[in-house]
Write a protein that holds these residues in place. Structure first.
Motif, PDB file in Angstrom:
ATOM      1  N   LEU A 354      32.559 -76.959  24.283  1.00  0.00           N
ATOM      2  CA  LEU A 354      33.251 -75.647  23.755  1.00  0.00           C
ATOM      3  C   LEU A 354      34.755 -76.078  23.155  1.00  0.00           C
ATOM      4  O   LEU A 354      35.312 -75.373  22.390  1.00  0.00           O
ATOM      5  N   ALA A 355      35.164 -77.001  23.464  1.00  0.00           N
ATOM      6  CA  ALA A 355      36.522 -77.460  23.341  1.00  0.00           C
ATOM      7  C   ALA A 355      36.703 -77.630  21.659  1.00  0.00           C
ATOM      8  O   ALA A 355      37.613 -77.594  20.959  1.00  0.00           O
ATOM      9  N   THR A 356      35.440 -78.239  21.049  1.00  0.00           N
ATOM     10  CA  THR A 356      35.603 -78.384  19.747  1.00  0.00           C
ATOM     11  C   THR A 356      35.160 -77.200  18.898  1.00  0.00           C
ATOM     12  O   THR A 356      35.280 -77.199  17.822  1.00  0.00           O
ATOM     13  N   ASN A 357      35.220 -75.964  19.463  1.00  0.00           N
ATOM     14  CA  ASN A 357      34.959 -74.655  18.527  1.00  0.00           C
ATOM     15  C   ASN A 357      36.340 -74.564  17.836  1.00  0.00           C
ATOM     16  O   ASN A 357      37.286 -74.914  18.501  1.00  0.00           O
ATOM     17  N   PRO A 358      36.081 -73.729  16.928  1.00  0.00           N
ATOM     18  CA  PRO A 358      37.640 -73.507  16.233  1.00  0.00           C
ATOM     19  C   PRO A 358      38.377 -72.857  17.257  1.00  0.00           C
ATOM     20  O   PRO A 358      38.112 -72.162  18.096  1.00  0.00           O
ATOM     21  N   THR A 359      39.899 -72.958  17.320  1.00  0.00           N
ATOM     22  CA  THR A 359      40.777 -72.139  18.076  1.00  0.00           C
ATOM     23  C   THR A 359      41.449 -70.963  17.336  1.00  0.00           C
ATOM     24  O   THR A 359      42.389 -70.408  17.920  1.00  0.00           O
ATOM     25  N   SER A 360      41.192 -70.985  16.187  1.00  0.00           N
ATOM     26  CA  SER A 360      41.714 -69.712  15.171  1.00  0.00           C
ATOM     27  C   SER A 360      40.573 -69.342  14.070  1.00  0.00           C
ATOM     28  O   SER A 360      39.805 -70.466  13.548  1.00  0.00           O
ATOM     29  N   TYR A 361      40.714 -68.138  13.699  1.00  0.00           N
ATOM     30  CA  TYR A 361      39.673 -67.875  12.474  1.00  0.00           C
ATOM     31  C   TYR A 361      40.582 -66.941  11.575  1.00  0.00           C
ATOM     32  O   TYR A 361      41.627 -66.358  11.750  1.00  0.00           O
ATOM     33  N   THR A 362      39.802 -66.922  10.148  1.00  0.00           N
ATOM     34  CA  THR A 362      40.439 -66.323   9.310  1.00  0.00           C
ATOM     35  C   THR A 362      39.496 -64.851   8.929  1.00  0.00           C
ATOM     36  O   THR A 362      38.280 -65.091   8.817  1.00  0.00           O
ATOM     37  N   LYS A 363      40.144 -63.812   8.791  1.00  0.00           N
ATOM     38  CA  LYS A 363      39.382 -62.348   8.773  1.00  0.00           C
ATOM     39  C   LYS A 363      38.652 -62.650   7.274  1.00  0.00           C
ATOM     40  O   LYS A 363      39.455 -62.889   6.292  1.00  0.00           O
ATOM     41  N   CYS A 364      37.292 -62.243   7.133  1.00  0.00           N
ATOM     42  CA  CYS A 364      36.723 -62.541   6.076  1.00  0.00           C
ATOM     43  C   CYS A 364      37.227 -61.222   5.153  1.00  0.00           C
ATOM     44  O   CYS A 364      37.547 -60.190   5.288  1.00  0.00           O
ATOM     45  N   GLY A 365      37.600 -61.737   3.669  1.00  0.00           N
ATOM     46  CA  GLY A 365      38.153 -61.001   2.642  1.00  0.00           C
ATOM     47  C   GLY A 365      39.735 -60.861   2.942  1.00  0.00           C
ATOM     48  O   GLY A 365      40.140 -59.992   2.218  1.00  0.00           O
TER      49      GLY A 365
END
Length: 459
Positions: A354-365
């Motif tokens: 799970l450590a290779t999951n992204p640690t931040s995300y960008t809101k769609c749109g």
């Protein structure tokens, strides 16, 4: 009902909007759901089944793979501690999960367990507590902006059809508007035919589709080892958004290999994928199929080889289990609490994946919400439930008929208190409102990102 003038009705708008907004659950972070939107099935350019997000749609390179944890069956106190807002939030923070699975006990099970003064029994014996356990997990997932699987965790769901329909109706009606939610209809069918599974699934899907077009997961014969059996005989789904589950336990099942008399579990899943079916690993374990055994016991790096298999096909997964049950596949030590996790050998291994999951995300749109395709559902501060944006269509009310010019729209009717009375998709031209009782209402009309509000008087 007291009749109000149009100006008086509009003066009530802020109060109504505030009331309706209070019913929604607002994320406290930007997570995978804001970035990907609603999960949806599709095929890549080679015709292989994949999972995509509504924000980017079905296109090569936009496949979505989310990974997280499955809660243990909702019958034991060592499990229920993590069926909480604190438990879900801690796993998001400490394990970097993108999805959680709520595996609800469905029958008359009674293991004589007690948690917070509640005698733990299955849905058939105690539906209210079991539903509340699920709702707590779902709402915690929405707040954390992760995906959540509502799992009818049964081996005999085809014998519980009416109960399942009742349950999923309530879940879909309550939470089906949230992109976070995924419905899993049949945990692990045992040795029954695919036609029996399909007959059950078709009925439950029909109920869910009255309220939600979210992703649905369907099990398959012999403990979700045979998703390929659905090829050419897929479930009936008006929204075409169903994936087929696949379960494996790393020490027991094989990711490759076959002979004249034997085909590996992984090869069967691959057959389904290559045939165009979307496949979802809603449960897997690091040890043996009965939950015992240390990771890789008796096999050579089988956990990593299964991970390679999942990554090759962009398969989303939930690991069994987020619990401190005394078995090899449990992720947490007995000393763990829902705010402080200590990991077993299995838990440390899963945490490393799970450590290779992204640690931040960008809101769609971007900052303006989900204009590229995700459902907003009134959760973004820039798009309140009664917002009015630039309009590309015209709306008028003549008598008890709503007229829409400019395309097909979604129409929602609210009482003056903000309670939703009806919601109809793909309205084009006219919509009769004569079935509404005499009185005053608000209509919200949405076409793409554009919304408008109209006051309606039914006489």
């Amino acid at each position: 009902m007291k009749n109000l003038s149009i100006p008086a009705m509009l003066s009530s708008l802020a109060l109504c909007a505030s009331f309706a907004m209070a019913q929604d659950i607002t994320p406290t972070r930007v997570g995978p759901v804001s970035q990907y939107g609603q999960l949806m099935t599709g095929k890549n350019s080679q015709g292989q089944g994949r999972i995509y997000g509504s924000c980017e749609g079905v296109k090569d390179g936009a496949e979505v793979q989310v990974r997280g944890m499955s809660l243990y069956w909702s019958l034991m106190p060592q499990a229920l501690e993590f069926w909480t807002d604190e438990g879900v939030s801690t796993m998001v923070r400490d394990m970097n999960i993108q999805i959680v699975r709520a595996a609800m006990a469905t029958g008359n099970e009674d293991w004589k367990g007690e948690w917070n003064g509640i005698q733990l029994k299955g849905y058939a014996s105690d539906s209210e507590h079991q539903k509340q356990f699920v709702k707590t997990v779902v709402e915690a997932a929405i707040k954390n902006d992760i995906y959540v699987i509502i799992d009818w965790h049964s081996h005999t769901a085809h014998q519980q059809t009416e109960s399942a329909k009742e349950f999923f109706k309530e879940m879909a009606e309550t939470y089906g508007k949230y992109d976070n939610v995924i419905f899993e209809l049949f945990n692990e069918p045992q040795k029954i035919s695919w036609s029996e599974v399909k007959n059950y699934a078709d009925q439950v899907i029909g109920v869910i589709r009255q309220y939600s077009d979210n992703l649905i997961l369907v099990g398959n014969p012999e403990w979700d080892q045979n998703p390929h059996q659905a090829l050419g005989n897929e479930v009936t789904d008006s929204k075409k958004n169903t994936a087929y589950t696949f379960h494996y336990y790393a020490n027991t099942h094989k990711w490759e290999g076959s002979s004249d008399k034997w085909v590996s579990e992984g090869a069967r899943a691959e057959q389904a994928i290559n045939g165009g079916l979307s496949v979802f690993i809603s449960e897997w374990g690091t040890g043996n199929a009965d939950g015992s055994g240390d990771p890789d016991q008796g096999c050579n790096q089988c956990n990593q080889k299964w991970q390679n298999f999942a990554n090759k096909h962009k398969l989303s997964w939930a690991n069994w289990s987020a619990s401190k049950i005394e078995e090899g596949t449990a992720a947490f030590q007995p000393s763990s609490t829902n705010t402080s996790l200590q990991y077993t050998t299995a838990g440390n291994l899963v945490k490393s994946y799970l450590a290779t999951n992204p640690t931040s995300y960008t809101k769609c749109g971007g900052d303006n919400g989900d204009e590229n395709g995700g459902n907003n559902n009134g959760n973004n501060e820039n798009s309140p439930i009664f917002a009015k944006t630039d309009l590309s269509y015209n709306v008028s009310v003549v008598g008890n008929t709503l007229h829409i010019a400019g395309g097909a729209a979604t129409v929602e009717i609210f009482s003056l208190k903000g309670n939703k009375i009806m919601s109809i998709d793909q309205v084009s031209g006219t919509l009769s409102l004569a079935s509404l009782p005499v009185g005053s209402y608000f209509a919200r009309i949405q076409m793409g990102p554009s919304k408008m509000l109209r006051a309606i008087q039914i006489k």
